[in-house]
Write an enzyme that holds these catalytic residues in place. Structure first.
Site, short mmCIF file in Angstrom:
data_model
loop_
_atom_site.label_atom_id
_atom_site.label_comp_id
_atom_site.label_asym_id
_atom_site.label_seq_id
_atom_site.Cartn_x
_atom_site.Cartn_y
_atom_site.Cartn_z
N TYR A 33 13.68 -8.14 19.23
CA TYR A 33 13.10 -8.58 17.96
C TYR A 33 13.21 -10.09 17.81
CZ TYR A 33 17.71 -9.28 15.80
OH TYR A 33 18.96 -9.74 15.50
N LYS A 149 17.87 -10.77 22.71
CA LYS A 149 17.86 -10.43 21.28
C LYS A 149 17.40 -8.98 21.09
CE LYS A 149 16.55 -12.60 16.88
NZ LYS A 149 17.84 -12.60 16.22
N GLU A 182 30.16 -16.52 18.32
CA GLU A 182 29.09 -16.74 17.34
C GLU A 182 29.30 -15.73 16.21
OE1 GLU A 182 25.15 -15.57 18.70
OE2 GLU A 182 26.00 -13.96 19.91
N LEU A 207 23.76 -15.70 21.57
CA LEU A 207 22.31 -15.77 21.47
C LEU A 207 21.89 -17.25 21.45
CD1 LEU A 207 19.74 -13.97 20.96
CD2 LEU A 207 19.93 -14.76 18.60
N1 PLP Z 1 23.44 -15.17 16.79
C1 PLP Z 1 23.11 -13.91 16.49
C2 PLP Z 1 23.97 -12.79 16.99
C3 PLP Z 1 21.96 -13.63 15.72
O1 PLP Z 1 21.64 -12.35 15.44
C4 PLP Z 1 21.18 -14.72 15.25
C5 PLP Z 1 19.98 -14.49 14.46
O2 PLP Z 1 19.58 -13.38 14.20
C6 PLP Z 1 21.58 -16.02 15.57
C7 PLP Z 1 22.71 -16.22 16.35
C8 PLP Z 1 20.78 -17.21 15.10
O3 PLP Z 1 19.58 -17.30 15.83
P1 PLP Z 1 18.28 -18.00 15.21
O4 PLP Z 1 18.67 -19.40 14.88
O5 PLP Z 1 17.28 -17.92 16.29
O6 PLP Z 1 17.91 -17.21 13.99
#
Ligand code: PLP
Length: 289
Positions: A33, A149, A182, A207
Site C-alpha cells: 500500500y 510497505k 522507527e 521503511l
Molecule cells: N515507517 C512506517 C512503519 C510507516 O508505516 C510509515 C508510514 O506509513 C512511515 C515510516 C513513514 O513513511 P512515509 O513518510 O512514506 O509516510
C-alpha cells in the site's frame, strides 16, 4: 456528500465498497500500500510514492494492476470525486483473488486495486506541531523486510494500541542493541546537542519514508548538519529535540519518550524550521486544475 471508493475498475459508494473473501490481501496480507498526503488540492510527492510502490511490488513479484498512466488518473479521480483538498489518499494493491493456497496463484490472476480518499483538518496537525507528542518504546518483533510497505501490519497495530493506552501517540520499535528503528507508522529522528539531525539509515530495517526523504532534502537546503546512523533510546532522551515523520502527519515534535521529557519537554526550533522548509521542498501534483 457520500464518499466514493475505487475497487477493481469501479467507482462505488464507500459504504458499499467490498472485496472478495478470497482476496489474498484479506487472507494472507499478500499486498502492499501507499498513503499520500493531499494539501491545498495537490497530491504531495506522488512520484516518490509511485517509485516506492513499484519497488514494493517488484520485491514481492507482484504485477501492477493497471498501467502507470491509468493508475495516476484513477488516484486523481478518487481525490476529485471525494472533493478532498486536505487529507490523504490510500492505495492498496494485492495479489488478487484466488482459491486459498499459499503459493502464488496462476499468472493470469489480476492484481486487485483499491483506492480511497478522506479529508482531514490541517488545524489538528498544526496543533500537534505546537504541543508535540509522547512516544513509548517497544521491542522490535517484525520481520526483517519492513522496507517493503506491506499491509501485514499486526505488530504495528499492537504497538500503536499500547502507545494509545499509555497516553502516547506513537511506539518506537527498538532493536536488540537498544537502537531505535522507527515508529509504528512514522520514521524517528533526533537533533543532537550540537544541532545535527540524525535518523537511522534506510536499509532493510526500516521503511524508506517518503517524508523522511523530503525532510533530508529540506535539511540540505537549510544547510543543517545531517547524519544517517542508528541512535539509542538513551541518546534520544538526552537529545536537544526529537521528532517523527510520515505522510499523514509530516513532522511532529516528540516531547517525551517512555514518560521522560526530551530536553525541556517542549517542541524545538529546528523541528519547526525543518517543517516550514518541508512545505517548500515537496513535489506538488495538481488535482483540480
Ligand atoms: N515507517 C512506517 C512503519 C510507516 O508505516 C510509515 C508510514 O506509513 C512511515 C515510516 C513513514 O513513511 P512515509 O513518510 O512514506 O509516510
Amino acid at each position: 456528500m457520500s464518499r466514493i471508493a475505487y475497487v477493481n475498475g469501479c467507482y462505488v459508494p464507500h459504504n458499499q465498497a467490498a472485496v472478495h473473501i478470497e482476496d489474498r490481501g484479506y487472507q494472507f496480507a499478500d499486498g502492499v500500500y501507499e498513503v499520500c498526503e493531499i494539501a491545498d488540492g495537490y497530491i504531495i510527492d506522488m512520484t516518490r510514492h509511485l517509485e516506492r510502490l513499484n519497488r514494493s511490488l517488484s520485491e514481492l513479484q507482484m504485477a501492477w494492476p493497471v498501467n502507470k498512466e491509468a493508475f495516476v488518473h484513477i488516484v486523481k479521480e478518487v481525490v476529485v470525486r471525494n472533493r478532498v483538498r486536505n487529507g490523504l489518499v490510500y492505495i492498496q494493491v494485492t495479489r488478487g483473488v484466488a482459491k486459498r493456497d499459499h503459493v502464488f496463484p496462476e499468472p493470469a490472476t489480476k492484481s486487485a486495486l483499491v483506492i480511497t480518499a478522506r479529508r482531514s483538518d490541517p488545524a489538528i496537525a498544526e496543533m500537534k506541531l505546537k504541543t508535540g507528542v509522547g512516544v513509548i518504546t517497544v521491542p522490535e518483533n517484525r520481520w526483517d523486510r519492513v522496507d517493503i510497505k506491506t499491509v501485514g501490519l499486526l505488530p504495528n497495530v499492537m504497538a500503536k494500541q499500547k502507545a494509545k493506552e499509555q497516553g502516547a501517540a506513537e511506539a518506537w520499535f527498538v532493536d536488540a542493541d537498544g537502537m531505535v528503528k522507527e515508529g509504528g507508522s512514522t520514521n524517528a529522528w533526533i537533533v543532537t546537542q550540537d544541532g545535527t539531525l540524525v535518523t537511522r539509515p534506510a536499509d532493510h530495517g526500516i521503511l524508506r519514508g517518503i517524508t523522511r526523504a523530503t525532510a533530508i532534502d529540506a535539511a540540505s537546503t537549510l544547510g543543517l548538519k545531517f547524519e544517517e546512523r542508528p541512535f539509542s533510546v538513551e541518546e534520544a532522551k538526552n537529545a536537544r529535540e526529537a521528532f517523527i515523520t510520515a505522510a499523514t502527519t509530516i513532522l511532529i515534535p516528540v516531547i517525551s519518550i517512555d514518560g521522560d521529557s526530551v530536553a525541556n519537554g517542549h517542541p524545538g526550533s529546528i523541528t519547526e524550521q525543518l517543517r516550514s522548509q518541508f512545505r517548500l521542498e515537496v513535489e506538488k501534483i495538481s488535482v483540480y486544475r
